[in-house]
Design a protein around this motif. Structure first.
Motif, mmCIF file in Angstrom:
data_model
loop_
_atom_site.group_PDB
_atom_site.id
_atom_site.type_symbol
_atom_site.label_atom_id
_atom_site.label_comp_id
_atom_site.label_asym_id
_atom_site.label_seq_id
_atom_site.Cartn_x
_atom_site.Cartn_y
_atom_site.Cartn_z
ATOM 1 N N CYS A 159 5.693 -21.306 -28.297
ATOM 2 C CA CYS A 159 4.520 -22.138 -28.538
ATOM 3 C C CYS A 159 4.746 -23.425 -27.757
ATOM 4 O O CYS A 159 5.605 -24.237 -28.128
ATOM 5 C CB CYS A 159 4.339 -22.450 -30.024
ATOM 6 S SG CYS A 159 3.494 -21.166 -30.963
ATOM 7 N N LEU A 160 4.003 -23.591 -26.684
ATOM 8 C CA LEU A 160 4.179 -24.740 -25.805
ATOM 9 C C LEU A 160 2.859 -25.482 -25.695
ATOM 10 O O LEU A 160 1.800 -24.864 -25.532
ATOM 11 C CB LEU A 160 4.636 -24.304 -24.409
ATOM 12 C CG LEU A 160 5.851 -23.379 -24.313
ATOM 13 C CD1 LEU A 160 6.082 -22.993 -22.862
ATOM 14 C CD2 LEU A 160 7.080 -24.037 -24.892
ATOM 15 N N ARG A 161 2.934 -26.781 -25.747
ATOM 16 C CA ARG A 161 1.740 -27.585 -25.516
ATOM 17 C C ARG A 161 1.604 -27.843 -24.021
ATOM 18 O O ARG A 161 2.607 -28.081 -23.333
ATOM 19 C CB ARG A 161 1.840 -28.905 -26.270
ATOM 20 C CG ARG A 161 0.545 -29.719 -26.253
ATOM 21 C CD ARG A 161 0.694 -30.986 -27.055
ATOM 22 N NE ARG A 161 -0.501 -31.818 -26.964
ATOM 23 C CZ ARG A 161 -0.602 -33.037 -27.459
ATOM 24 N NH1 ARG A 161 0.446 -33.581 -28.082
ATOM 25 N NH2 ARG A 161 -1.708 -33.726 -27.342
ATOM 26 N N ILE A 162 0.390 -27.798 -23.512
ATOM 27 C CA ILE A 162 0.152 -28.032 -22.099
ATOM 28 C C ILE A 162 -0.720 -29.273 -21.929
ATOM 29 O O ILE A 162 -1.423 -29.696 -22.855
ATOM 30 C CB ILE A 162 -0.510 -26.817 -21.419
ATOM 31 C CG1 ILE A 162 -1.842 -26.466 -22.094
ATOM 32 C CG2 ILE A 162 0.425 -25.626 -21.424
ATOM 33 C CD1 ILE A 162 -2.598 -25.334 -21.411
ATOM 34 N N ALA A 163 -0.671 -29.852 -20.750
ATOM 35 C CA ALA A 163 -1.419 -31.077 -20.464
ATOM 36 C C ALA A 163 -2.904 -30.759 -20.270
ATOM 37 O O ALA A 163 -3.301 -29.613 -20.011
ATOM 38 C CB ALA A 163 -0.851 -31.754 -19.221
ATOM 39 N N CYS A 164 -3.719 -31.801 -20.368
ATOM 40 C CA CYS A 164 -5.167 -31.615 -20.297
ATOM 41 C C CYS A 164 -5.656 -31.300 -18.883
ATOM 42 O O CYS A 164 -6.792 -30.848 -18.705
ATOM 43 C CB CYS A 164 -5.884 -32.853 -20.834
ATOM 44 S SG CYS A 164 -5.556 -34.368 -19.895
ATOM 45 N N ASP A 165 -4.815 -31.538 -17.852
ATOM 46 C CA ASP A 165 -5.250 -31.284 -16.476
ATOM 47 C C ASP A 165 -4.752 -29.949 -15.929
ATOM 48 O O ASP A 165 -4.891 -29.681 -14.730
ATOM 49 C CB ASP A 165 -4.798 -32.418 -15.565
ATOM 50 C CG ASP A 165 -3.283 -32.609 -15.572
ATOM 51 O OD1 ASP A 165 -2.614 -31.985 -16.421
ATOM 52 O OD2 ASP A 165 -2.762 -33.382 -14.739
ATOM 53 N N VAL A 166 -4.180 -29.106 -16.789
ATOM 54 C CA VAL A 166 -3.731 -27.783 -16.344
ATOM 55 C C VAL A 166 -4.948 -26.910 -16.049
ATOM 56 O O VAL A 166 -5.932 -26.906 -16.807
ATOM 57 C CB VAL A 166 -2.840 -27.130 -17.422
ATOM 58 C CG1 VAL A 166 -2.561 -25.673 -17.079
ATOM 59 C CG2 VAL A 166 -1.538 -27.898 -17.570
ATOM 60 N N HIS A 167 -4.889 -26.162 -14.961
ATOM 61 C CA HIS A 167 -5.986 -25.280 -14.576
ATOM 62 C C HIS A 167 -5.841 -23.930 -15.283
ATOM 63 O O HIS A 167 -4.740 -23.368 -15.380
ATOM 64 C CB HIS A 167 -6.019 -25.073 -13.066
ATOM 65 C CG HIS A 167 -6.498 -26.274 -12.312
ATOM 66 N ND1 HIS A 167 -5.662 -27.327 -11.999
ATOM 67 C CD2 HIS A 167 -7.729 -26.598 -11.819
ATOM 68 C CE1 HIS A 167 -6.350 -28.257 -11.347
ATOM 69 N NE2 HIS A 167 -7.593 -27.842 -11.216
ATOM 70 N N LEU A 168 -6.975 -23.425 -15.748
ATOM 71 C CA LEU A 168 -7.020 -22.147 -16.453
ATOM 72 C C LEU A 168 -7.870 -21.157 -15.670
ATOM 73 O O LEU A 168 -8.875 -21.535 -15.061
ATOM 74 C CB LEU A 168 -7.617 -22.326 -17.853
ATOM 75 C CG LEU A 168 -6.945 -23.348 -18.771
ATOM 76 C CD1 LEU A 168 -7.713 -23.455 -20.079
ATOM 77 C CD2 LEU A 168 -5.494 -22.972 -19.037
ATOM 78 N N HIS A 169 -7.455 -19.889 -15.736
ATOM 79 C CA HIS A 169 -8.190 -18.814 -15.075
ATOM 80 C C HIS A 169 -8.694 -17.847 -16.134
ATOM 81 O O HIS A 169 -7.918 -17.307 -16.923
ATOM 82 C CB HIS A 169 -7.292 -18.064 -14.089
ATOM 83 C CG HIS A 169 -6.855 -18.897 -12.925
ATOM 84 N ND1 HIS A 169 -7.433 -18.796 -11.680
ATOM 85 C CD2 HIS A 169 -5.909 -19.870 -12.827
ATOM 86 C CE1 HIS A 169 -6.849 -19.656 -10.851
ATOM 87 N NE2 HIS A 169 -5.915 -20.317 -11.530
ATOM 88 N N GLY A 170 -9.994 -17.660 -16.174
ATOM 89 C CA GLY A 170 -10.605 -16.717 -17.094
ATOM 90 C C GLY A 170 -11.541 -15.787 -16.348
ATOM 91 O O GLY A 170 -11.325 -15.455 -15.182
ATOM 92 N N PRO A 171 -12.629 -15.376 -16.989
ATOM 93 C CA PRO A 171 -13.587 -14.493 -16.304
ATOM 94 C C PRO A 171 -14.307 -15.182 -15.152
ATOM 95 O O PRO A 171 -14.827 -14.507 -14.261
ATOM 96 C CB PRO A 171 -14.568 -14.129 -17.424
ATOM 97 C CG PRO A 171 -13.865 -14.443 -18.699
ATOM 98 C CD PRO A 171 -12.961 -15.589 -18.399
#
Length: 363
Positions: A159-171
């Motif tokens: 369980c890791l917290r990530i920063a608000c500027d991390v890019h996410l890939h979805g549909p």
């Protein structure tokens, strides 16, 4: 071994990681205070002192009863005098964290590269190879490509917290930043099979939550099914903050030491780690034997097991109490700690993740 034992005993009695303060608690034929302090310094600069060989058998023995329970490991750093960075890998146990492995670097920032703590992780994986259910907890500064690859290869949960500027890939065709997905106040959003960073190589599940009364929203990634339980598990990471508080001011005064060497500080913290572990197991023995109210004025447990153990051990010296046989660390807390009845009510009535009124699931 005798020198180490005297230092642990003196630390428990004095409550300070300051070498000159230990002199009254050590019987010896020496008549000069400098003789005692030189003895401690010789220990700390001795390159043949193996910290892991001295401490690991003790903590592994204390974890005897954990093989059938989930083991939570918290990874974090703390900075001393704006000059040294101490990397901690701790075991979360009964509302607190117990030192497991540590390393001191001459580094002014709390942010460290993966190569600085990779040897600790590899050693921990080998030592805990018989523990089939281990979860890593870490804050935003540790969420990176290298750690994710290592965790996926090791088989540990995380369980890791990530920063608000991390890019996410979805549909969607193009990646989107985490901060564009924050849910409204009082809501949580669950996402499955999300790709991280620019390349989207690492796939995981994501929980986003914006809780009333908190300053920042949370974005927590995990390899398990996303739920509010994910937020509860990540919140266990804050137990290591209590460990830092106990080491620096709550129980021992780590920053009062005059040692300014990374290797010597690792050996100095060995004294603190043994004292923390022994006092915690002694406090658990006091609880299990029904003797807690002799040292704790609260009707229900209002002190940590560390504080209970320290008070009991000081009573051994000053009041003739018997030293109890330490018990292994308890996987489940028989009596949760609350400083007052109101604090207990606030915990059960207003616990932060109970304020989440709705959950949205996204795939």
């Amino acid at each position: 071994m005798k020198t180490l034992a005297w230092m642990v005993s003196a630390l428990i009695c004095s409550g300070q990681l300051s070498l000159p303060v230990w002199e009254p608690y050590v019987p010896s034929r020496a008549t000069q205070a400098q003789s005692f302090e030189r003895r401690w310094h010789r220990f700390f600069i001795n390159r043949f002192i193996d910290v892991n060989a001295l401490y690991l058998p003790l903590v592994l023995l204390a974890l005897t009863n954990w093989r059938s329970h989930r083991l939570y490991l918290a990874l974090d750093t703390t900075v001393l005098w704006n000059r040294y960075c101490m990397i901690h890998l701790s075991v979360v146990c009964c509302g607190r964290a117990v030192p497991f492995l540590w390393r001191v670097l001459e580094h002014e920032s709390a942010m460290v590269a993966f190569d600085a703590y990779r040897p600790m992780l590899r050693r921990a994986r080998w030592l805990l190879r018989r523990h089939s259910n281990t979860m890593m907890l870490a804050d935003r500064g540790f969420a990176n490509h290298d750690l994710m690859s290592w965790l996926q290869a090791s088989g540990w949960h995380y369980c890791l917290r990530i920063a608000c500027d991390v890019h996410l890939h979805g549909p969607c065709r193009h990646p989107i930043e985490v901060q564009a997905l924050w849910p409204p106040k009082g809501e949580a959003a669950l996402y499955e099979n999300v790709g991280l960073w620019q390349n989207g190589k690492h796939r995981c599940n994501l929980v986003l939550a914006t809780v009333r009364g908190t300053q920042e929203s949370w974005a927590v990634i995990t390899d398990e099914s996303p739920s509010l339980q994910t937020l509860w598990q990540y919140a266990l990471r804050f137990r290591v903050e209590e460990l830092f508080l106990d080491s620096k001011s709550g129980a021992f005064e780590l920053e009062d030491s005059r040692i300014r060497s990374a290797q010597a500080l690792e050996r100095l913290y060995l004294v603190a780690a043994i004292a923390l572990l022994y006092a915690t197991t002694q406090g658990m023995a006091v609880q299990c034997d029904g003797l807690r109210q002799q040292v704790d004025t609260h009707w229900r447990r209002g002190l940590s097991y560390l504080k209970i153990g320290l008070r009991w051990l000081k009573g051994v010296v000053n009041k003739g109490r018997a030293i109890l046989k330490p018990v292994p660390l308890l996987p489940n807390d028989p009596d949760p700690c609350f400083a007052s009845y109101k604090a207990e009510q606030r915990y059960y009535d207003q616990i932060w993740f109970s304020r989440i009124r709705s959950i949205r699931c996204r795939t």
